[in-house]
Design a protein around this motif. Sequence first.
Motif, PDB file in Angstrom:
ATOM      1  N   SER A 455       0.836  -1.214   0.000  1.00 14.65           N
ATOM      2  CA  SER A 455       0.000   0.000   0.000  1.00 14.65           C
ATOM      3  C   SER A 455       0.863   1.253   0.000  1.00 14.65           C
ATOM      4  O   SER A 455       0.515   2.262  -0.621  1.00 14.65           O
ATOM      5  CB  SER A 455      -0.938   0.001   1.203  1.00 14.65           C
ATOM      6  N   LYS A 458       1.970   2.226  -3.456  1.00 11.61           N
ATOM      7  CA  LYS A 458       0.955   2.826  -4.327  1.00 11.61           C
ATOM      8  C   LYS A 458       0.729   4.312  -4.041  1.00 11.61           C
ATOM      9  O   LYS A 458      -0.037   4.963  -4.739  1.00 11.61           O
ATOM     10  CB  LYS A 458      -0.371   2.068  -4.163  1.00 11.61           C
ATOM     11  N   SER A 459       1.405   4.837  -3.034  1.00  8.03           N
ATOM     12  CA  SER A 459       1.248   6.258  -2.723  1.00  8.03           C
ATOM     13  C   SER A 459       2.128   7.093  -3.655  1.00  8.03           C
ATOM     14  O   SER A 459       3.095   6.577  -4.232  1.00  8.03           O
ATOM     15  CB  SER A 459       1.653   6.524  -1.270  1.00  8.03           C
ATOM     16  N   ALA A 465       7.377   4.743  -1.631  1.00  5.43           N
ATOM     17  CA  ALA A 465       7.485   3.761  -2.714  1.00  5.43           C
ATOM     18  C   ALA A 465       8.803   3.008  -2.626  1.00  5.43           C
ATOM     19  O   ALA A 465       8.857   1.781  -2.841  1.00  5.43           O
ATOM     20  CB  ALA A 465       7.371   4.472  -4.065  1.00  5.43           C
ATOM     21  N   ASP A 492      -1.177  -8.707  -4.930  1.00  2.73           N
ATOM     22  CA  ASP A 492      -1.192  -7.771  -6.065  1.00  2.73           C
ATOM     23  C   ASP A 492       0.085  -6.943  -6.156  1.00  2.73           C
ATOM     24  O   ASP A 492       0.068  -5.799  -6.627  1.00  2.73           O
ATOM     25  CB  ASP A 492      -2.411  -6.845  -5.996  1.00  2.73           C
ATOM     26  N   ASP A 495       1.238  -6.042  -9.891  1.00  4.68           N
ATOM     27  CA  ASP A 495       0.553  -4.866 -10.430  1.00  4.68           C
ATOM     28  C   ASP A 495       1.119  -3.584  -9.845  1.00  4.68           C
ATOM     29  O   ASP A 495       1.311  -2.589 -10.554  1.00  4.68           O
ATOM     30  CB  ASP A 495      -0.946  -4.973 -10.132  1.00  4.68           C
ATOM     31  N   ALA A 496       1.412  -3.623  -8.544  1.00  4.49           N
ATOM     32  CA  ALA A 496       1.963  -2.429  -7.891  1.00  4.49           C
ATOM     33  C   ALA A 496       3.309  -2.057  -8.490  1.00  4.49           C
ATOM     34  O   ALA A 496       3.604  -0.869  -8.712  1.00  4.49           O
ATOM     35  CB  ALA A 496       2.092  -2.673  -6.393  1.00  4.49           C
ATOM     36  N   ARG A 499       3.213  -0.505 -12.102  1.00  2.00           N
ATOM     37  CA  ARG A 499       2.819   0.917 -12.169  1.00  2.00           C
ATOM     38  C   ARG A 499       4.032   1.833 -12.323  1.00  2.00           C
ATOM     39  O   ARG A 499       3.897   2.975 -12.743  1.00  2.00           O
ATOM     40  CB  ARG A 499       2.062   1.304 -10.897  1.00  2.00           C
ATOM     41  N   HIS A 503       7.859   5.302 -14.664  1.00  3.68           N
ATOM     42  CA  HIS A 503       7.917   6.333 -13.624  1.00  3.68           C
ATOM     43  C   HIS A 503       9.040   7.328 -13.901  1.00  3.68           C
ATOM     44  O   HIS A 503      10.104   6.974 -14.429  1.00  3.68           O
ATOM     45  CB  HIS A 503       8.115   5.684 -12.250  1.00  3.68           C
TER      46      HIS A 503
END
Length: 528
Positions: A455, A458-459, A465, A492, A495-496, A499, A503
Amino acid sequence: MEDEHCSSSPFAADFSSQKREGIKSSAVHNVAVLRRREIAIAIGKERRDALMLTKRLCRDVTVNNDEGSVESDMIVDEGKTDLNNQTLRAVENLKSSMSYLGKGSLQKKLEALKSLRRLLSKTNVPSIEVAIQAGAVPLLVDCLSFGASDEQLLETAWCLTNIAAGRTEQTESLMPALPMLIAHLGEKSSNRVTEQCAWALGNVAGEGQHPRNILLSQGVLLPLARLMQSDKASTARTSAWALSNLIKGPESKAATELIKINGVSEAILRHLKKQDEELATEVSWVVVYMSALSQLATSMLARNGIIPLLVEKLQGSESTQMLIPVLRSLGNFVAADNYTINSVLVVGQNMTNNVISALVKCLQSGHRILKKEAGWVMSNITAGSIEHKKLAYSSEATVVLLHLLSIATFEIKKEAAYALGNLCVAPREDQSQPDVITDHLVSIVERGCLKGFISLMKSPDIEAARIGLQFLELVLRGMPNGAGPKLVEKEDGIDAMERFQFHENEEIRNMANGLVDRYFGEDYGLDD
């Protein structure tokens, strides 16, 4: 700034990077020094999270005698327009009294000063600008002349204190008064006058680096340091507060010069031993900035025995205002040098166990800032030796940190993640991949921490991160029997990481893409 000092390996889980000890690397050392200073400066900009105001208004309470009896002459607020008019008349009366040379001239001047002082102390937003525009400052500077009565000097310094508590341009209007305010910090002035002048100078120092530089160039450090050595609580308290405003950075020179002054280190320890929490709070803020900005100050204070005193305060106090600077100071010392972490926090000693239990108490507090500060200190302890990691891991702290990672606010989660991540890596002598402490990692992962780390990934926060990615690297590499990839996929994590494929941060992008390629390439899942 940490981007400039990242590990040479894109997959190295360098959780110790916020702590100066743990990995013997000049790059890591620099990161830790920068972070320690940044935190100290940031808390100054936040006005100490509104708990300890950088600038303070002196309200209208008059000390009548040396025994300390007080008489409150608060005046009911009658509206801003009326207050402005009264302030304008008060300045005009002061101007008139200073040109009057007849019988009772001194008493007339004193009454005019008292009137202006009452108006500048009357509300939370006094008519400072009106007083300045009417010409109050040069009049007040004249009233600070040597030979004036203590009562005149006190009333004058009080007026200047509250003008200095105003907006930036209002504070800066007092620059002509600084030499006289500093001069009245000397031994020939009474306690009441020196304290009020110190208060005024503290407000000026609280305005920013430019006024601080002016004050330092005019020699304010030494007299304030001498005042902090006073056995009179109010004098030591006021001067400590002014000093904390004066040395708080970003320059480190003032903090280093302060610790070099004879008696300063001893006075800090003496005041912390007292049961006066207000005094201990102000002195602790001096320690915060000294330990954040000056290696010399950190070393001297640690060797003179400040750590046990801070731990005692941490254990025994319920005052949030005091606990926050005590936690800050402890975090700085634990992140400081080998002497502190290896000689003071010795596994098996009662004090070391007391530190952990006191930090757990703060981590379980209902106060957000206490939790965050305690998490930061724990992250520095867990970035130490294997023995310190084992001590923290086997304590209640691990359970509490896992809980905070799952339910706390973002900033607290981040500190908890740092601490938990540090528990899982062994310190190395170089910048290569840290070794995994497998039993710690397995236990923490089995207790459900992975979701919390993902989590954080994902910020939008780059530091969060990085923490998440570093921990995923540990899981992928360190879980026994190759179980890491399946655990990451289940939460997941793939997927994270994907992302970050494009970047803008090169370090984060390379780290995420490298992990995906290494552990989730074309052959992933073929053996299932």
